[in-house]
Design a protein around this motif. Structure first.
Motif, PDB file in Angstrom:
ATOM      1  N   TRP A 123       0.865  -1.184   0.000  1.00 21.33           N
ATOM      2  CA  TRP A 123       0.000   0.000   0.000  1.00 21.33           C
ATOM      3  C   TRP A 123       0.897   1.229   0.000  1.00 21.33           C
ATOM      4  O   TRP A 123       1.702   1.426   0.898  1.00 21.33           O
ATOM      5  N   LYS A 124       0.762   2.091  -1.025  1.00 17.66           N
ATOM      6  CA  LYS A 124       1.715   3.180  -1.228  1.00 17.66           C
ATOM      7  C   LYS A 124       1.243   4.546  -0.721  1.00 17.66           C
ATOM      8  O   LYS A 124       2.065   5.353  -0.283  1.00 17.66           O
ATOM      9  N   VAL A 125      -0.056   4.842  -0.805  1.00 17.08           N
ATOM     10  CA  VAL A 125      -0.530   6.189  -0.476  1.00 17.08           C
ATOM     11  C   VAL A 125      -1.805   6.103   0.358  1.00 17.08           C
ATOM     12  O   VAL A 125      -2.722   5.342   0.028  1.00 17.08           O
TER      13      VAL A 125
ATOM     14  N   LEU B 116       5.785  14.718   0.236  1.00 23.41           N
ATOM     15  CA  LEU B 116       6.091  13.293   0.330  1.00 23.41           C
ATOM     16  C   LEU B 116       5.491  12.513  -0.833  1.00 23.41           C
ATOM     17  O   LEU B 116       6.024  11.478  -1.238  1.00 23.41           O
ATOM     18  N   THR B 117       4.371  12.989  -1.343  1.00 23.35           N
ATOM     19  CA  THR B 117       3.742  12.365  -2.501  1.00 23.35           C
ATOM     20  C   THR B 117       2.885  13.423  -3.187  1.00 23.35           C
ATOM     21  O   THR B 117       2.870  14.587  -2.780  1.00 23.35           O
ATOM     22  N   SER B 118       2.172  13.034  -4.223  1.00 22.46           N
ATOM     23  CA  SER B 118       1.321  13.967  -4.961  1.00 22.46           C
ATOM     24  C   SER B 118       0.075  13.231  -5.429  1.00 22.46           C
ATOM     25  O   SER B 118       0.015  11.989  -5.403  1.00 22.46           O
ATOM     26  N   LEU B 119      -0.910  13.981  -5.869  1.00 23.95           N
ATOM     27  CA  LEU B 119      -2.137  13.364  -6.372  1.00 23.95           C
ATOM     28  C   LEU B 119      -1.846  12.517  -7.604  1.00 23.95           C
ATOM     29  O   LEU B 119      -2.413  11.429  -7.771  1.00 23.95           O
ATOM     30  N   GLU B 120      -0.951  12.996  -8.461  1.00 24.43           N
ATOM     31  CA  GLU B 120      -0.599  12.232  -9.661  1.00 24.43           C
ATOM     32  C   GLU B 120       0.041  10.900  -9.288  1.00 24.43           C
ATOM     33  O   GLU B 120      -0.289   9.847  -9.856  1.00 24.43           O
ATOM     34  N   GLU B 121       0.944  10.934  -8.321  1.00 25.02           N
ATOM     35  CA  GLU B 121       1.581   9.693  -7.878  1.00 25.02           C
ATOM     36  C   GLU B 121       0.563   8.772  -7.218  1.00 25.02           C
ATOM     37  O   GLU B 121       0.605   7.548  -7.397  1.00 25.02           O
ATOM     38  N   ALA B 122      -0.364   9.358  -6.460  1.00 28.53           N
ATOM     39  CA  ALA B 122      -1.381   8.549  -5.796  1.00 28.53           C
ATOM     40  C   ALA B 122      -2.249   7.815  -6.815  1.00 28.53           C
ATOM     41  O   ALA B 122      -2.562   6.627  -6.647  1.00 28.53           O
ATOM     42  N   LYS B 123      -2.638   8.493  -7.876  1.00 29.50           N
ATOM     43  CA  LYS B 123      -3.471   7.848  -8.895  1.00 29.50           C
ATOM     44  C   LYS B 123      -2.684   6.790  -9.665  1.00 29.50           C
ATOM     45  O   LYS B 123      -3.246   5.777 -10.097  1.00 29.50           O
TER      46      LYS B 123
ATOM     47  N   VAL C  49      -5.302  11.524  10.415  1.00 25.48           N
ATOM     48  CA  VAL C  49      -5.591  10.157   9.970  1.00 25.48           C
ATOM     49  C   VAL C  49      -4.483   9.630   9.057  1.00 25.48           C
ATOM     50  O   VAL C  49      -3.930   8.554   9.288  1.00 25.48           O
ATOM     51  N   GLY C  50      -4.157  10.398   8.016  1.00 23.50           N
ATOM     52  CA  GLY C  50      -3.199   9.921   7.022  1.00 23.50           C
ATOM     53  C   GLY C  50      -1.840   9.593   7.602  1.00 23.50           C
ATOM     54  O   GLY C  50      -1.257   8.534   7.309  1.00 23.50           O
ATOM     55  N   GLU C  51      -1.308  10.493   8.448  1.00 25.81           N
ATOM     56  CA  GLU C  51       0.012  10.247   9.032  1.00 25.81           C
ATOM     57  C   GLU C  51      -0.001   9.051   9.982  1.00 25.81           C
ATOM     58  O   GLU C  51       1.004   8.352  10.126  1.00 25.81           O
ATOM     59  N   GLN C  52      -1.144   8.813  10.628  1.00 27.60           N
ATOM     60  CA  GLN C  52      -1.249   7.635  11.493  1.00 27.60           C
ATOM     61  C   GLN C  52      -1.141   6.348  10.677  1.00 27.60           C
ATOM     62  O   GLN C  52      -0.563   5.353  11.133  1.00 27.60           O
ATOM     63  N   MET C  53      -1.703   6.358   9.465  1.00 34.73           N
ATOM     64  CA  MET C  53      -1.579   5.184   8.601  1.00 34.73           C
ATOM     65  C   MET C  53      -0.112   4.963   8.219  1.00 34.73           C
ATOM     66  O   MET C  53       0.365   3.826   8.168  1.00 34.73           O
ATOM     67  N   THR C  54       0.580   6.057   7.956  1.00 39.28           N
ATOM     68  CA  THR C  54       2.003   5.946   7.627  1.00 39.28           C
ATOM     69  C   THR C  54       2.773   5.308   8.773  1.00 39.28           C
ATOM     70  O   THR C  54       3.652   4.469   8.554  1.00 39.28           O
ATOM     71  N   PHE C  55       2.448   5.691   9.984  1.00 39.04           N
ATOM     72  CA  PHE C  55       3.184   5.177  11.139  1.00 39.04           C
ATOM     73  C   PHE C  55       2.835   3.721  11.437  1.00 39.04           C
ATOM     74  O   PHE C  55       3.730   2.888  11.634  1.00 39.04           O
ATOM     75  N   TYR C  56       1.552   3.392  11.466  1.00 43.71           N
ATOM     76  CA  TYR C  56       1.142   2.083  11.974  1.00 43.71           C
ATOM     77  C   TYR C  56       1.084   0.983  10.917  1.00 43.71           C
ATOM     78  O   TYR C  56       1.241  -0.195  11.246  1.00 43.71           O
ATOM     79  N   SER C  57       0.834   1.321   9.668  1.00 38.56           N
ATOM     80  CA  SER C  57       0.778   0.266   8.651  1.00 38.56           C
ATOM     81  C   SER C  57       2.176  -0.291   8.394  1.00 38.56           C
ATOM     82  O   SER C  57       3.141   0.472   8.280  1.00 38.56           O
TER      83      SER C  57
ATOM     84  N   ASP D   5       3.258  -1.244   5.724  1.00 36.47           N
ATOM     85  CA  ASP D   5       3.689  -0.749   4.412  1.00 36.47           C
ATOM     86  C   ASP D   5       4.122   0.715   4.460  1.00 36.47           C
ATOM     87  O   ASP D   5       4.748   1.203   3.506  1.00 36.47           O
ATOM     88  N   HIS D   6       3.761   1.431   5.518  1.00 40.29           N
ATOM     89  CA  HIS D   6       4.106   2.848   5.693  1.00 40.29           C
ATOM     90  C   HIS D   6       3.774   3.682   4.449  1.00 40.29           C
ATOM     91  O   HIS D   6       4.652   4.308   3.842  1.00 40.29           O
ATOM     92  N   PRO D   7       2.501   3.706   4.049  1.00 35.49           N
ATOM     93  CA  PRO D   7       2.121   4.503   2.869  1.00 35.49           C
ATOM     94  C   PRO D   7       2.346   5.990   3.112  1.00 35.49           C
ATOM     95  O   PRO D   7       2.210   6.481   4.234  1.00 35.49           O
TER      96      PRO D   7
END
Length: 544
Positions: A444-446, A478-485, A453-461, A463-465
């Motif tokens: 899971w990348k993004v 750290l990322t962009s909408l284009e990279e996310a898509k 919420v989002g930063e918590q997913m980065t910490f706990y997953s 995969d560190h999205p």
């Protein structure tokens, strides 16, 4: 009749032995504190013990909740080495990245990072104190800092504010050395320390300004200003900040947009209320080490009734009119000036210009108060007082360690139905990671969601999205909408949260074809279940 004659009864041998052991230990502590070589080991050991004990305490105190989103945000920033992260300069992210290269992303490691930060700050403050007072007084300053709540339970979350307890003491230390030595090298080091502080948070301009004013007010200012030190500092600071300045221009000065957009003032009355809250909050935090130190200095076992019999005499006990050779008055004046300016400057500026003044911004501005007090020449600091205060620190710390599990339970916030209200981001991250792996068999990348919420997913997953915040005008980079898509992402909106409408709108605009599900999470602690939290989740596969 003959009067009965009282005979002194000798205390038991065991009591004498305990008393002798205690006195020998106290004498050894003072001897080490005064020793040129052993004092370093004493302070280092004290700071290490403080950090380890409070890491254990905080791990238990915060066991019912996930880490603060500031900490998760710092972890996310540390995943990529950038020159800035949208809201703040990069140093806090760099430090977090280095820390978690060594330690796993677990709750206890975040509290360890916070306590390592304040412990290093204590060591630097000791070095500052050595430029101003003798070694015994310097050790007293360290113990007072250990009792200052910012350096223990209030310092539980690592963020740029807390990291300033390292970089600002370094800045003050470099200034004292430059003021004393007035050499080109000391000036370069001062400029480097200033750049390091600015790379932590722009709020440090308050301390930089205070140091500049102190240098101009000090009676020995011309000796300093005629030397190469201040000018070398200015040139070095400017040169080292060039790369970050280029980054600022590239992102259209996003950190300043963040500050202006987030901390807007609606009225002068609000400014007054914020200033009063700032002063009251930070004054209350400072009261604990100051009051405990005052008791340790004034207390005498031979006059244990004195505070009640004659309060004035009790308060006058620590003071003396004799000349004090343990204080360097020229450097003490620097400390008094710097601390005085940063104490009154921000509140006055906030009132004058209607600037938002957050209570947490005082975290980094009052670490010189213990030294400013201890450096008063007329204040007597007997060795026994240092031992008493160290004993107070030890007793309070160990007592908190023992009671931490009970405190964690007693302080749980509850809703109207009696369920505690902590949200389980860690459970959500595990569920979403499993969902992603089951569908796409890839990391899971993004994670798209608001900062809490989002930063918590980065910490706990596992995969560190990378986090992607909806509608954020100051993206972290750290990322962009284009990279996310391109990589695919999971969008997360908390149901019934005040940001839900905006979050759902962003998902409709950017994940219209994504799979939509509702996920429920609940936190469990000591046999208690938290209130359920529901999430609107949108799963966008890679390449769509």
């Amino acid at each position: 009749m003959k009067k009965a004659v009282r005979r002194a009864v000798a205390p038991p041998i065991s009591r004498l032995r305990r008393r002798g052991f205690g006195r020998r230990g106290a004498a050894r502590l003072i001897a080490w504190a005064r020793h040129e070589r052993l004092a370093t080991w004493l302070v280092a050991g004290f700071a290490l013990a403080h950090g380890v004990l409070w890491t254990a305490i905080l791990t238990q105190l915060k066991a019912a909740q996930d880490v603060h989103f500031d900490v998760a945000e710092g972890y996310a920033w540390g995943q990529k080495l950038l020159l800035g992260y949208g809201k703040h300069p990069p140093l806090s992210g760099w430090v977090a990245g280095a820390w978690f290269d060594v330690f796993p992303p677990t709750d206890w490691a975040t509290y360890g990072l916070a306590m390592a930060t304040v412990s290093v700050g204590m060591m630097i403050c000791w070095q500052i104190a050595l430029r101003v007072v003798d070694r015994r007084r310097a050790f007293l300053v360290v113990v007072m800092l250990a009792l200052y709540p910012i350096f223990n339970f209030k310092g539980f979350k690592y963020n740029p504010d807390l990291l300033q307890l390292v970089t600002l003491p370094l800045l003050v230390l470099a200034y004292l050395d430059a003021f004393d030595k007035r050499t080109l090298r000391s000036g370069i080091l001062l400029g480097a320390a200033g750049a390091l502080a600015l790379m932590t948070k722009y709020w440090v301009v308050t301390m930089i300004g205070a140091i500049g004013l102190a240098a101009l007010i000090h009676p020995a200012r011309m000796l300093f200003l005629r030397s190469p030190a201040p000018w070398a500092a200015i040139v070095t600071l400017a040169a080292l900040m060039i790369p970050h300045g280029i980054w600022l221009k590239q992102v259209n000065f996003a950190p300043f947009l963040y500050a202006g957009g987030t901390y807007a003032i609606s009225s002068h009355l609000q400014s007054v209320q914020l200033v009063l809250g700032y002063l009251g909050h930070n004054g209350a935090l400072l009261a604990l080490p100051l009051v405990l130190a005052a008791l340790a200095l004034a207390w005498s076992p031979r006059r244990w009734k004195l505070p009640w019999q004659d309060p004035r005499a009790f308060l006058a006990e620590p003071w003396s009119m004799r000349d004090n050779q343990g204080v360097r008055r020229d450097q003490a004046l620097n400390i008094w000036l710097i601390q005085g300016i940063v104490a009154v400057g921000p509140p006055l500026g906030a009132l004058a210009f209607n600037v938002y003044l957050k209570t947490d911004w005082g975290i980094s501005l009052f670490f010189l108060v213990p030294l400013a007090v201890v450096a008063i020449p007329s204040l007597r600091v007997p060795g026994a007082a240092v031992v008493r205060l160290a004993a107070i620190w030890l007793v309070l710390t160990l007592l908190t360690l023992v009671l931490a599990p009970q405190i964690a339970i007693a302080t749980l916030p509850h809703d109207a139905e009696g369920r505690f209200t902590h949200i389980s981001y860690s459970q959500l991250s595990r569920q979403l990671t499993e969902i992603w792996h089951a569908r796409f068999h890839s990391p899971w990348k993004v994670a798209a969601g608001y900062t809490d919420v989002g930063e918590q997913m980065t910490f706990y997953s596992p995969d560190h999205p990378m986090p992607l915040t909806p509608y954020e005008p100051w993206p972290s980079g750290l990322t962009s909408l284009e990279e996310a898509k391109r990589e695919g992402f999971i969008g997360i909106c908390q149901i019934d949260d005040w940001k839900q409408a905006m979050c759902d709108q962003w998902m409709r605009e950017n994940a219209a074809n994504g799979e939509r599900i509702v996920v429920s999470t609940r936190h469990f602690f000591k046999g208690q279940a938290s209130a359920a939290t529901k999430w609107n989740v949108v799963i966008v596969p890679p390449g769509r």
